[in-house]
Design an enzyme around this catalytic site. Structure first.
Site, PDB file in Angstrom:
ATOM      1  N   HIS A 184       4.665  -2.761  -4.653  1.00  0.00           N
ATOM      2  CA  HIS A 184       4.005  -2.589  -6.120  1.00  0.00           C
ATOM      3  C   HIS A 184       4.420  -1.137  -6.752  1.00  0.00           C
ATOM      4  CE1 HIS A 184       0.537  -5.479  -5.444  1.00  0.00           C
ATOM      5  NE2 HIS A 184       1.591  -5.725  -4.994  1.00  0.00           N
ATOM      6  N   CYS A 201      -4.371  -2.578  -8.190  1.00  0.00           N
ATOM      7  CA  CYS A 201      -5.076  -3.775  -7.095  1.00  0.00           C
ATOM      8  C   CYS A 201      -5.679  -2.925  -6.037  1.00  0.00           C
ATOM      9  CB  CYS A 201      -4.241  -4.568  -6.336  1.00  0.00           C
ATOM     10  SG  CYS A 201      -2.680  -3.750  -5.398  1.00  0.00           S
ATOM     11  N   CYS A 253      -3.258  -0.532  -4.031  1.00  0.00           N
ATOM     12  CA  CYS A 253      -2.732   0.604  -4.734  1.00  0.00           C
ATOM     13  C   CYS A 253      -4.007   1.530  -5.019  1.00  0.00           C
ATOM     14  CB  CYS A 253      -2.059  -0.028  -6.121  1.00  0.00           C
ATOM     15  SG  CYS A 253      -0.718  -0.967  -5.943  1.00  0.00           S
ATOM     16  N   GLU A 259       3.096   1.047  -8.215  1.00  0.00           N
ATOM     17  CA  GLU A 259       2.279   2.331  -8.026  1.00  0.00           C
ATOM     18  C   GLU A 259       2.612   3.123  -6.670  1.00  0.00           C
ATOM     19  OE1 GLU A 259      -0.195  -0.632 -10.316  1.00  0.00           O
ATOM     20  OE2 GLU A 259       1.116  -0.916  -8.838  1.00  0.00           O
TER      21      GLU A 259
END
Length: 157
Positions: free
Chosen positions: A53, A83, A86, A55
């Protein structure tokens, strides 16, 4: 005073790169003391890595750059509410502030689906600011999934 919109615009540019690559259009930027440390976008599909992701990539690369696994005094800007995965990385890296654009009612961990920041078990609680350039961030995602649905629909008929 920090202009959250200018850093969010940088994250939006990263989200646009992700979209052009066929990734879910999420971008992230990490800033320490008004200096941009690293910026990136989702790469889960390209890297065949569910943890890639935006992040996570930004956190990993920023830690390498400053040669410290702690990102104290850092602000993470992301176009989509983080999420659970993260958010875990945010807590473990001790990021001070998270600024996000679009709320995520399906997987958001900062209040939309679940609010992990209210969990008393966590030893670090970043400041959370949501809804910065929300319409722009949300529109990117809506258009991406609308195109996906159209392609899926037209390929079946």
């Amino acid at each position: 005073m920090v202009n959250h919109s200018s850093y969010m615009n940088k994250a939006i540019k990263q989200a646009n790169i992700a979209e052009r690559l066929g990734e879910v259009p999420v971008g992230a930027v990490l800033v320490i003391e008004n200096s941009l440390i690293f910026e990136s976008h989702n790469q889960s599909i390209i890297l065949n890595d569910p943890s890639a992701h935006a992040e996570i990539i930004v956190i990993r690369e920023a830690c390498k750059k400053i040669q410290n696994y702690r990102l104290s005094n850092a602000t993470l800007y992301t176009t989509l509410e983080p999420c659970v995965m993260c958010f875990g990385a945010i807590v473990h890296s001790r990021i001070s502030k998270v600024v996000f654009g679009a709320y995520d009612p399906k997987t958001g961990s900062c209040g939309s689906c679940i609010n992990l920041n209210e969990n008393s078990c966590l030893n670090h609680k970043p400041e959370i600011i949501g809804g910065v350039l929300e319409d722009e961030c949300s529109d990117l995602l809506k258009m991406f999934f609308k195109k996906k649905e159209f392609k899926l629909y037209t390929s079946r008929h």
